[in-house]
Design an enzyme around this catalytic site. Structure first.
Site, PDB file in Angstrom:
ATOM      1  N   CYS A  58     -43.052   3.288 -68.490  1.00 38.56           N
ATOM      2  CA  CYS A  58     -44.301   2.649 -68.082  1.00 38.56           C
ATOM      3  C   CYS A  58     -45.100   3.498 -67.096  1.00 38.56           C
ATOM      4  O   CYS A  58     -45.732   4.467 -67.464  1.00 38.56           O
ATOM      5  CB  CYS A  58     -44.011   1.257 -67.511  1.00 38.56           C
ATOM      6  SG  CYS A  58     -45.485   0.216 -67.381  1.00 38.56           S
ATOM      7  N   GLU A  65     -39.758  -0.919 -72.884  1.00 37.87           N
ATOM      8  CA  GLU A  65     -39.294  -1.209 -71.527  1.00 37.87           C
ATOM      9  C   GLU A  65     -38.848  -2.677 -71.445  1.00 37.87           C
ATOM     10  O   GLU A  65     -39.550  -3.574 -71.907  1.00 37.87           O
ATOM     11  CB  GLU A  65     -40.430  -0.957 -70.543  1.00 37.87           C
ATOM     12  CG  GLU A  65     -40.150  -1.393 -69.119  1.00 37.87           C
ATOM     13  CD  GLU A  65     -41.403  -1.359 -68.257  1.00 37.87           C
ATOM     14  OE1 GLU A  65     -41.258  -1.179 -67.033  1.00 37.87           O
ATOM     15  OE2 GLU A  65     -42.516  -1.505 -68.796  1.00 37.87           O
ATOM     16  N   LYS A  79     -36.148   4.335 -64.182  1.00 35.59           N
ATOM     17  CA  LYS A  79     -37.569   4.491 -63.885  1.00 35.59           C
ATOM     18  C   LYS A  79     -37.767   5.031 -62.482  1.00 35.59           C
ATOM     19  O   LYS A  79     -37.180   4.541 -61.512  1.00 35.59           O
ATOM     20  CB  LYS A  79     -38.258   3.131 -64.036  1.00 35.59           C
ATOM     21  CG  LYS A  79     -39.767   3.145 -63.863  1.00 35.59           C
ATOM     22  CD  LYS A  79     -40.316   1.749 -64.141  1.00 35.59           C
ATOM     23  CE  LYS A  79     -41.835   1.714 -64.037  1.00 35.59           C
ATOM     24  NZ  LYS A  79     -42.352   0.355 -64.353  1.00 35.59           N
TER      25      LYS A  79
END
Length: 487
Positions: A366, A258, A315
């Site tokens: 994440c 990320e 995301k």
């Protein structure tokens, strides 16, 4: 939690809460006991949040850094404890309106806990499900997630604790009936593990034609360094040279963490686009991209860069305060400096499809890892393998282990191979049975070549979702209505 020898505790530590429910104490007493238990559990699981401090490198004074870390830790702990408080108060209220009996109380209580957790799993802060206590230490029971997601594991834990609590109460009352309840608790424990064991024994039967040789990079460049001009140059150099070295070994694709390159993606000037054009090997690059309709906003993205073009995944679950500012009109000036990129991020949409030159992947960035429905949707839409990328800086190895445990649950529940790339650890490759084929050391720079496989199977969970929760809630509601209808 989630590592030996802690994971067996989950099968007994709810007994005190269940004893309180079986005793029929009032709402206030229930809420207080649940608060104590919830703070103990969630506070222990989330202790790593305190490692947000120090933040002086962001220009925040030492005292302000401590205050921010303490506030974040207190808030997320109490938010998690809200699951337990809601459940305990709900059970106390139900005890007042109907005589449930021991078996009925266990059934209704299990359904209610799963219902409350399901509600929390749709919110902005969700990490410490009871299910995570079993991953990756107890892979047999984690396989229950193939049936109806991680809440199947939670239901088993809550039910076993409920039956054990009845046995404990019978022992306290010196009733010989305790033996029957103790045997019942052991029986439920054995049955759910036997089901999990049966699922665990299913052969993978991967085909060599579906193999993908993946190069994984763990950059290990702390954010406080990476977000400086010299750090940006170091990140470019490290990831570019690592990409070329991995390509030389014959990989099919390379995966980075990320925000490996924490700048706004520009395909016309990026050295990574040039490198891919020269080698022909796809690069899955973590970076930032501009939101098309809102130029002042960005996406946290994973790009699939190949000679055929570029696709991206944005995301979905952003971190409050770190990646977007809730109640921005009130809190914006106070916490805007916490955002390392100096602006709000926009979340991605659930209906994204990450098409690569090697097949369609399901992706999590994440915090996405805690939300099983994100992966389930992508796998149901054709995702053949899972890619997860994260930063994990500045958190300690115990947080990294929990993050790995989240991805293990996703691998098992969807029956997919997972390649994980993190900035500081733990990077890994996990098979569909949750077994780590390789795992990096924390806080080290590392590159690794591993093979994953494309799969087209669909588990019951992928097909039907968390069907167990509405079934339990409907059945328990019907049970309650029948009791209330009786004279």
């Amino acid at each position: 939690m989630g590592l030996w020898p802690a994971w067996p505790l989950a099968w007994v530590v709810l007994v005190p809460l269940w004893l309180m429910i079986h005793r029929g104490v009032g709402l206030r007493h229930s809420a207080l006991c649940a608060l104590i238990w919830g703070v103990g559990y969630h506070g222990t699981m989330l202790e790593w949040v305190l490692h947000l401090h120090p933040m002086m490198w962001l220009g925040i004074p030492w005292l302000g850094s401590v205050a921010i870390a303490l506030f974040a830790y207190t808030f997320v702990t109490l938010w998690g404890a809200g699951i337990v408080i809601t459940w305990a108060m709900g059970m106390a209220a139900l005890n007042r309106v109907a005589t449930l009996g021991n078996a009925g109380r266990i059934f209704v209580g299990t359904a209610l806990w799963c219902g409350v957790e399901a509600l929390w799993s749709m919110g902005p802060l969700y990490w410490t499900s009871l299910a995570i206590t079993q991953s990756p230490g107890n892979l047999v029971i984690v396989h229950l997630a193939r049936l109806s997601g991680h809440l199947t594991i939670t239901a088993a834990i809550v039910a076993v604790n409920g039956v054990l609590a009845v046995a404990a109460a019978k022992i306290w009352q010196r009733s010989a009936d305790y033996r029957r309840w103790l045997v019942m608790a052991l029986g439920v424990f054995a049955i759910v593990h036997l089901i999990g064991w049966g699922l665990y024994q299913q052969p993978l039967q991967d085909q060599s034609a579906e193999a993908i040789k993946v190069g994984v990079i763990q950059g290990n460049i702390p954010s406080r360094e990476k977000l400086t001009l010299s750090g940006l140059r170091r990140a470019d150099d490290r990831y570019l040279s690592s990409y070329r070295q991995l390509v030389a070994t014959g990989v099919d694709a390379v995966l980075t963490p990320e925000a490996a390159i924490p700048t706004i993606w520009n395909p016309d000037t990026s050295v990574f686009g040039e490198a891919v054009a020269q080698t022909g090997i796809p690069l899955w690059l973590g970076t930032f991209t501009k939101a098309p309709d809102k130029p002042t906003y960005l996406h946290q993205s994973l790009l699939a860069i190949s000679p055929r073009g570029t696709t991206q995944y944005n995301k979905i679950k952003l971190v409050p305060l770190g990646e977007y500012i809730p109640l921005a009109s009130v809190l914006g000036n106070l916490v805007r400096q916490l955002s390392a990129i100096g602006t709000n991020l926009l979340p991605g949409q659930l209906d994204q499809q990450f098409e690569t030159s090697l097949g369609q992947a399901a992706v999590g960035i994440c915090y996405d890892s805690a939300y099983g429905w994100i992966f389930r949707h992508q796998v149901r839409q054709g995702g053949q393998f899972i890619l997860t990328v994260s930063n994990n800086d500045p958190y300690p190895p115990r947080m990294m282990a929990q993050h790995h445990g989240q991805d293990v649950i996703q691998a098992i529940s969807t029956d997919r191979w997972v390649a994980r790339s993190t900035n500081t650890g733990l990077s890994s490759v996990v098979d569909p049975h949750g077994r780590a084929q390789w795992m990096s050391e924390p806080m080290t720079f590392d590159t690794q070549v591993e093979t994953i496989y494309r799969r087209n199977t669909q588990t019951l969970y992928v097909q039907w979702g968390t069907w167990l929760v509405p079934v339990l809630l409907l059945a328990s509601t019907g049970w309650m209505l029948c009791l209330l209808a009786l004279p």
